[in-house]
Scaffold this motif. Structure first.
Motif, PDB file in Angstrom:
ATOM      1  N   UNK A  42       0.871  -1.193   0.000  1.00  0.00           N
ATOM      2  CA  UNK A  42       0.000   0.000   0.000  1.00  0.00           C
ATOM      3  C   UNK A  42       0.901   1.234   0.000  1.00  0.00           C
ATOM      4  N   UNK A  43       0.570   2.184  -0.869  1.00  0.00           N
ATOM      5  CA  UNK A  43       1.427   3.368  -1.024  1.00  0.00           C
ATOM      6  C   UNK A  43       0.628   4.659  -0.936  1.00  0.00           C
ATOM      7  N   UNK A  44       1.243   5.662  -0.320  1.00  0.00           N
ATOM      8  CA  UNK A  44       0.714   7.025  -0.330  1.00  0.00           C
ATOM      9  C   UNK A  44       1.646   7.869  -1.181  1.00  0.00           C
ATOM     10  N   UNK A  45       1.092   8.652  -2.087  1.00  0.00           N
ATOM     11  CA  UNK A  45       1.914   9.455  -2.998  1.00  0.00           C
ATOM     12  C   UNK A  45       1.473  10.915  -2.898  1.00  0.00           C
ATOM     13  N   UNK A  46       2.463  11.811  -2.849  1.00  0.00           N
ATOM     14  CA  UNK A  46       2.133  13.237  -2.739  1.00  0.00           C
ATOM     15  C   UNK A  46       3.052  14.045  -3.658  1.00  0.00           C
ATOM     16  N   UNK A  47       2.467  15.006  -4.357  1.00  0.00           N
ATOM     17  CA  UNK A  47       3.221  15.834  -5.295  1.00  0.00           C
ATOM     18  C   UNK A  47       3.632  17.159  -4.662  1.00  0.00           C
ATOM     19  N   UNK A  48       4.754  17.730  -5.146  1.00  0.00           N
ATOM     20  CA  UNK A  48       5.269  18.992  -4.604  1.00  0.00           C
ATOM     21  C   UNK A  48       5.514  20.008  -5.721  1.00  0.00           C
ATOM     22  N   UNK A  57       6.723   9.031  -2.428  1.00  0.00           N
ATOM     23  CA  UNK A  57       5.803   7.917  -2.169  1.00  0.00           C
ATOM     24  C   UNK A  57       6.297   7.144  -0.958  1.00  0.00           C
ATOM     25  N   UNK A  58       5.341   6.720  -0.141  1.00  0.00           N
ATOM     26  CA  UNK A  58       5.650   5.829   0.988  1.00  0.00           C
ATOM     27  C   UNK A  58       4.995   4.507   0.645  1.00  0.00           C
ATOM     28  N   UNK A  59       5.784   3.429   0.576  1.00  0.00           N
ATOM     29  CA  UNK A  59       5.200   2.121   0.250  1.00  0.00           C
ATOM     30  C   UNK A  59       5.442   1.154   1.400  1.00  0.00           C
ATOM     31  N   UNK A  88      -2.783   5.872   5.726  1.00  0.00           N
ATOM     32  CA  UNK A  88      -1.599   6.012   4.869  1.00  0.00           C
ATOM     33  C   UNK A  88      -1.597   7.401   4.218  1.00  0.00           C
ATOM     34  N   UNK A  89      -2.775   7.857   3.784  1.00  0.00           N
ATOM     35  CA  UNK A  89      -2.885   9.209   3.216  1.00  0.00           C
ATOM     36  C   UNK A  89      -2.468  10.260   4.233  1.00  0.00           C
ATOM     37  N   UNK A  90      -2.945  10.100   5.464  1.00  0.00           N
ATOM     38  CA  UNK A  90      -2.639  11.076   6.514  1.00  0.00           C
ATOM     39  C   UNK A  90      -1.168  11.003   6.920  1.00  0.00           C
ATOM     40  N   UNK A 125       3.899   2.990  -9.116  1.00  0.00           N
ATOM     41  CA  UNK A 125       3.974   4.364  -8.628  1.00  0.00           C
ATOM     42  C   UNK A 125       4.477   5.232  -9.762  1.00  0.00           C
ATOM     43  N   UNK A 126       3.729   6.299 -10.036  1.00  0.00           N
ATOM     44  CA  UNK A 126       4.167   7.190 -11.108  1.00  0.00           C
ATOM     45  C   UNK A 126       4.605   8.520 -10.488  1.00  0.00           C
ATOM     46  N   UNK A 127       5.893   8.793 -10.528  1.00  0.00           N
ATOM     47  CA  UNK A 127       6.380  10.062 -10.009  1.00  0.00           C
ATOM     48  C   UNK A 127       6.096  11.174 -11.013  1.00  0.00           C
ATOM     49  N   UNK A 128       5.814  12.365 -10.489  1.00  0.00           N
ATOM     50  CA  UNK A 128       5.469  13.514 -11.346  1.00  0.00           C
ATOM     51  C   UNK A 128       6.569  13.774 -12.384  1.00  0.00           C
ATOM     52  N   UNK A 129       7.833  13.728 -11.928  1.00  0.00           N
ATOM     53  CA  UNK A 129       8.935  14.058 -12.839  1.00  0.00           C
ATOM     54  C   UNK A 129       9.350  12.882 -13.719  1.00  0.00           C
TER      55      UNK A 129
END
Lengths: 159, 128
Positions: A42-48, A57-59, A88-90, A125-129
């Motif tokens: 399970x992963x949480x992903x956040x963009x900056x 991403x935290x997996x 996980x989101x929090x 997981x798809x990173x923004x960059x």
């Protein structure tokens, strides 16, 4: 990627899990990752955006996150469910906040988007960059998890 | 100064898990009289329908954010004096300034322990 961008996420992860879930994760040696496969269940992903742009991403392995969230809520959770995904989101949001505060002290202003959560064996997981990311592996008594960071300074990107 | 642990606390957060976590921390500190709302809109409905003594609110929420709720509370003559503790993952300086200007009573950045939460609540109440 500059190590200055990685340490805030490493330190933030340890401090958040220690404070909120009474878990002391042990970091391993960081490595580079070139594929989009998550290293957890399970992963949480956040963009900056801002001085630095990219994503984190935290997996978590199933056993690690079940223990972490059970500790946070004070009740045993035995399977990945809505509560786990919510948490996980929090956790992703809070670690991002701590890391961004540390980056701010280095003169780097970074704003965060709303985290998204993906679960399932072998998810991607798809990173923004896009491209190579830096993975910091962690071990807990109950299982492993990773912090997967892909960031770049905006001035470098626009050259 | 003895703090009245029977005060009614309105806990506002859009994440049910986070409400559960904060509720557990409040209970660890002896606060058991807690009502919940999942965003600012629902919080205002609670504030209009029952007497609340203290607000603990998240910042980032859909429909009405914590800062919008804070401004609505401060603009309402019946509610304006209510203690308001903002709980958020946003520790950036400019966010703290925005909250202070809007009249927040105190500010707490996640993650935090029950002791830190209790201390913040105590400080706010002692100033009343």
């Amino acid at each position: 990627m500059d190590v200055r961008f990685i340490n805030p996420f490493l330190e933030g992860t340890i401090s958040v899990l220690k404070t909120m879930a009474f878990v002391e994760p042990k970091p391993g040696k960081p490595y580079l990752k070139n594929d989009g496969l998550a290293r957890g269940d399970v992963s949480g992903i956040i963009g900056f955006t801002g001085t630095l742009s990219g994503s984190m991403a935290l997996s978590f392995s199933e056993n690690a996150i079940l223990k972490i969230v059970s500790n946070m809520l004070g009740e045993e959770i035995r399977e990945i469910n809505g509560d786990i995904e919510d948490a996980v989101g929090e956790i992703t949001n809070i670690i991002s906040g701590v890391a961004r505060k540390k980056l701010e002290s280095l003169g780097l202003t970074v704003l965060a988007a709303i985290p998204t959560v993906v679960s399932g064996k072998g998810h991607s997981i798809k990173h923004v960059l896009g491209g190579t990311s830096v993975v910091i592996p962690f071990e807990t008594k109950d299982g492993p998890f990773v912090v997967d960071v892909c960031m770049s300074e905006m001035k470098q990107k626009t050259k | 100064m003895n703090i009245d642990k029977n005060i009614k606390i309105l806990l506002v957060d859009d994440f049910a898990t986070m409400r559960k976590v904060i509720k557990n921390l409040l209970k660890q500190s002896g606060y058991n009289n807690i009502v919940e709302a999942e965003d600012g809109v629902e919080a205002l409905k609670v504030l209009k329908s029952e007497k609340v003594d203290f607000i603990v609110s998240d910042w980032n929420m859909p429909n009405m954010t914590g800062i919008e709720l804070l401004k609505a509370v401060r603009a309402d003559s019946d509610l304006s004096g209510l203690p308001f503790l903002m709980v958020t993952a946003e520790g950036l300086k400019e966010n703290v300034v925005v909250a202070v200007k809007a009249g927040v009573s105190n500010y707490i950045v996640k993650p935090f322990t029950a002791e830190v939460l209790n201390e913040k609540i105590k400080k706010i109440i002692e100033k009343l």
